[in-house]
Design an enzyme around this catalytic site. Structure first.
Site, mmCIF file in Angstrom:
data_model
loop_
_atom_site.group_PDB
_atom_site.id
_atom_site.type_symbol
_atom_site.label_atom_id
_atom_site.label_comp_id
_atom_site.label_asym_id
_atom_site.label_seq_id
_atom_site.Cartn_x
_atom_site.Cartn_y
_atom_site.Cartn_z
ATOM 1 N N ARG A 131 43.505 28.682 45.495
ATOM 2 C CA ARG A 131 44.514 29.445 46.257
ATOM 3 C C ARG A 131 44.027 29.814 47.659
ATOM 4 O O ARG A 131 44.749 29.688 48.628
ATOM 5 C CB ARG A 131 44.887 30.731 45.508
ATOM 6 C CG ARG A 131 45.798 31.660 46.314
ATOM 7 C CD ARG A 131 46.256 32.851 45.509
ATOM 8 N NE ARG A 131 45.156 33.623 44.980
ATOM 9 C CZ ARG A 131 44.550 34.635 45.613
ATOM 10 N NH1 ARG A 131 44.932 34.967 46.831
ATOM 11 N NH2 ARG A 131 43.574 35.309 45.041
ATOM 12 N N TYR A 183 51.006 39.002 39.773
ATOM 13 C CA TYR A 183 49.933 38.010 39.749
ATOM 14 C C TYR A 183 50.084 37.114 38.521
ATOM 15 O O TYR A 183 50.476 37.581 37.462
ATOM 16 C CB TYR A 183 48.551 38.683 39.637
ATOM 17 C CG TYR A 183 48.107 39.525 40.795
ATOM 18 C CD1 TYR A 183 48.960 39.868 41.844
ATOM 19 C CD2 TYR A 183 46.800 40.003 40.850
ATOM 20 C CE1 TYR A 183 48.531 40.651 42.889
ATOM 21 C CE2 TYR A 183 46.362 40.796 41.902
ATOM 22 C CZ TYR A 183 47.233 41.120 42.926
ATOM 23 O OH TYR A 183 46.792 41.899 43.962
ATOM 24 N N HIS A 242 46.277 33.967 40.380
ATOM 25 C CA HIS A 242 45.048 34.726 40.148
ATOM 26 C C HIS A 242 44.238 34.211 38.962
ATOM 27 O O HIS A 242 43.064 34.546 38.816
ATOM 28 C CB HIS A 242 45.417 36.201 39.934
ATOM 29 C CG HIS A 242 44.275 37.148 40.056
ATOM 30 N ND1 HIS A 242 43.757 37.826 38.973
ATOM 31 C CD2 HIS A 242 43.541 37.539 41.122
ATOM 32 C CE1 HIS A 242 42.764 38.594 39.374
ATOM 33 N NE2 HIS A 242 42.605 38.444 40.672
ATOM 34 N N HIS A 258 32.909 42.794 36.822
ATOM 35 C CA HIS A 258 34.199 42.203 37.167
ATOM 36 C C HIS A 258 34.880 41.564 35.955
ATOM 37 O O HIS A 258 36.022 41.120 36.044
ATOM 38 C CB HIS A 258 33.977 41.166 38.288
ATOM 39 C CG HIS A 258 35.220 40.664 38.933
ATOM 40 N ND1 HIS A 258 35.665 39.367 38.780
ATOM 41 C CD2 HIS A 258 36.125 41.279 39.738
ATOM 42 C CE1 HIS A 258 36.781 39.203 39.472
ATOM 43 N NE2 HIS A 258 37.081 40.343 40.061
#
Length: 645
Positions: free
Chosen positions: A561, A465, A589, A432
């Site tokens: 968020r 984002y 993000h 990731h």
């Protein structure tokens, strides 16, 4: 049991997720927002709910089937969580359609954008629709009657369907179903001299059922849609070819157990009874929809050209003036670290670095991680070009990026065919982290140029984002980047890292250590302060460490968020912790971490949220910001975020 582990201090992850979507819905309800943006927020609630049922409710359903009754940190068993989910989601859906029927549709009508039902059509419009149906819709439809020779068909996940109750010439009831073809536009534009007028595909099909079932009497028809469990369990250890294993899992996802049934308000009880029986759905899993099922179509209306006044005023991402002074990206990055804040600043410099690297004769190698990319990714094109130019190109494509698997499989195959060395990460872990490494031969030897960020290398979402990225030619960062890619391609373990902290190796310990240091400083009477901006906060170890810090007097400001699994402001536990959730025009993000560190402020960016999966089951990256100007900018971003009410 630690006092911090008591369920009363925690919120169920699933219920916190629903609360997040209540905040998204508030944006659709807020008449201060432009109308088209409100439509998009309402559509996002629907698409979020789809994923929630497919993954989270699907997983809970599996736990209940397996009679797993362990309580979550908030003290709820899977059955209790499912019951609470049902109550809250039914309420959320009621509010969503209240907003759609009473506000959004009426506001659209004021702008001469009409969503008509069959009863509202003029004779001219009916004639147009009949012609449109016979030419465009009828040839694509496949009506399916259920009888002794034809069992109840497999209904695919998230497809919109029409259930029909018929009577044959013996006056016996017959069930039939028709899938609204996803290859056709759901919104069909009909002639109207006054504005934009649409009718729904499913309504056109219902208007013309006699053509499909000639010889039968049509008693009743109603729309329905099911959501299936798509929580894929993939045995990577036993998968000889990960690519093939994931392709097979994608097929299985379409046919998981049904976990939600959405039905049109007023559906015939006999039709509903058949659906319940055949789909094995309980009353608690049913959602009666007072309007059009699946509001994701509102996203398309929100993009109709010519109504720009109903959208946010466009923000043109700025191309950093600093970069314009240089003939190429290498000279600019070699001069100093460069911080980019998207979408306020352009994503183009990142694309430009890959493009220039592809054709620069001195570039020897490009190494890149790709998690989610756009449909026409300029980065993919540049990497293909680099391979064509004879560069050593290594790309890690994360095949397990949920709901982007098929897209990533296509890219992986294209990159391989072009001569890129494609790797699929480490067994059991998702990769990731967001990192790009360019190795270049220069007069004084080999130099490495690195870009790291909080967001995906996706040129489309970079406009939607908020994310932060850093370019650097710092040799320590370059050495760490090489070690990271060696780990990914060779499954080796980095022996020592200068600047990076990686999950699942040492990132959890690094975070806990920095929180512990603030706690100890505060206990000694020194100032202790933590500011963190993440998408989700779920990890229990992190939460309990924050409770310890709060109790020691550390001031903790969190900007979360989405999901947040604990209650802030509880005396003696979390009284020094504040939590804000910012939901607005852009999807927040970026992951930012600030630790006061006895005046030696530590400022970090990361690809990781404070979740178990990020810290234990993914390859993630945390890196420090060392450039003074960049540090000031990030502190300013946090200050502005903390002004939000």
């Amino acid at each position: 049991m630690k006092v911090y582990s008591l369920p009363k201090y925690f919120i169920s992850r699933e219920l916190s997720w629903i609360q997040f979507n209540e905040r998204v819905l508030e944006e659709a309800q807020d008449t201060n927002n432009p109308l088209f943006e409100r439509l998009k927020f309402a559509a996002i609630v629907s698409s979020n709910l789809d994923e929630f049922f497919m993954v989270r409710v699907g997983s809970l359903s599996d736990q209940i089937t397996a009679e797993f009754d362990k309580k979550d940190p908030s003290g709820l068993t899977p059955i209790e969580q499912m019951k609470q989910i049902g109550i809250l989601v039914h309420s959320l859906v009621y509010d969503q359609f209240n907003c759609y029927n009473r506000s959004l549709k009426k506001s659209l009508k004021k702008e001469n954008i009409k969503l008509l039902k069959p009863k509202d059509l003029s004779e001219e419009q009916i004639n147009y629709i009949e012609n449109y149906y016979s030419k465009n819709i009828f040839p694509v439809l496949t009506p399916m009657v259920v009888n002794q020779s034809s069992p109840f068909p497999l209904i695919s996940n998230k497809s919109l369907n029409i259930a029909v109750l018929l009577k044959d010439n013996k006056d016996e009831n017959i069930f039939a179903t028709i899938k609204a073809p996803s290859v056709l536009d759901r919104l069909v534009k009909v002639p109207d001299e006054d504005g934009m007028t649409f009718i729904f595909l499913e309504d056109i099909i219902k208007m013309n059922l006699n053509f499909l079932f000639s010889g039968h009497k049509i008693i009743e028809a109603g729309c329905y849609r099911i959501t299936r469990n798509a929580d894929m369990a993939l045995d990577e250890e036993g998968a000889e070819d990960l690519l093939e294993a994931i392709q097979e899992s994608l097929k299985q996802r379409k046919w998981g157990k049904a976990v939600r049934l959405e039905i049109e308000n007023g559906m015939n009880s006999k039709l509903l009874e058949i659906l319940e029986r055949e789909l094995e759905i309980s009353k608690e899993q049913e959602y009666i929809i007072n309007g059009q099922i699946d509001l994701t179509f509102l996203m398309k209306i929100g993009r109709i050209k010519g109504y720009e006044k109903l959208e946010y005023k466009p923000i043109k991402p700025q191309y950093p003036k600093y970069l314009l002074k240089y003939e190429n990206m290498f000279k600019a990055i070699a001069e100093k670290d460069i911080l980019l804040h998207h979408p306020y600043e352009s994503f183009d410099p990142i694309v430009e670095l890959v493009k220039q690297s592809a054709v620069d004769p001195d570039v020897l190698a490009i190494k890149h991680t790709l998690y989610r990319v756009s449909g026409r990714s300029p980065i993919i094109k540049a990497l293909v070009k680099a391979a064509d130019m004879g560069k050593q190109v290594t790309v890690l494509v994360e095949l397990k990026a949920r709901f982007d698997e098929s897209n990533n499989i296509l890219w992986a195959k294209q990159l391989e065919q072009s001569g890129c060395h494609v790797i699929y990460g480490i067994v059991g872990l998702k990769t990731h982290c967001k990192i790009l490494l360019v190795v270049r031969r220069e007069e004084d030897g080999i130099k490495r140029y690195v870009h790291m960020g909080t967001g995906n290398y996706n040129d489309v979402t970079a406009k939607l984002y908020t994310d932060i990225g850093l370019f650097t030619a710092n040799s320590y960062f370059g050495a760490d980047a090489s070690a990271l890619f060696n780990m990914l391609s060779g499954n080796s373990k980095p022996t020592s890292l200068y600047k990076f902290s990686l999950a699942p190796l040492q990132l959890r310990d690094r975070f806990l250590q920095m929180i512990f240091e603030e706690t100890e400083n505060s206990k000694k009477g020194k100032k202790g302060k933590i500011v963190a901006k993440v998408n989700s906060l779920v990890d229990m170890q992190i939460i309990e460490a924050l409770f310890e810090a709060s109790n020691a007097g550390v001031k903790i400001d969190l900007i979360v968020r989405g999901i947040c699994c604990f209650k802030p402001g509880v005396p003696g536990v979390s009284e020094n912790i504040t939590v804000r959730s910012i939901v607005g025009r852009f999807l927040e993000h970026s992951r930012i971490f600030y630790f006061y560190n006895d005046g030696q402020e530590g400022i970090y960016l990361s690809s990781a949220d404070w979740m178990n999966r990020n810290l234990d089951r993914r390859v993630e990256l945390l890196f420090p910001i060392e450039d003074k100007k960049a540090r000031r900018r990030i502190k300013k971003i946090l200050e502005i975020s903390l002004l939000d009410t």
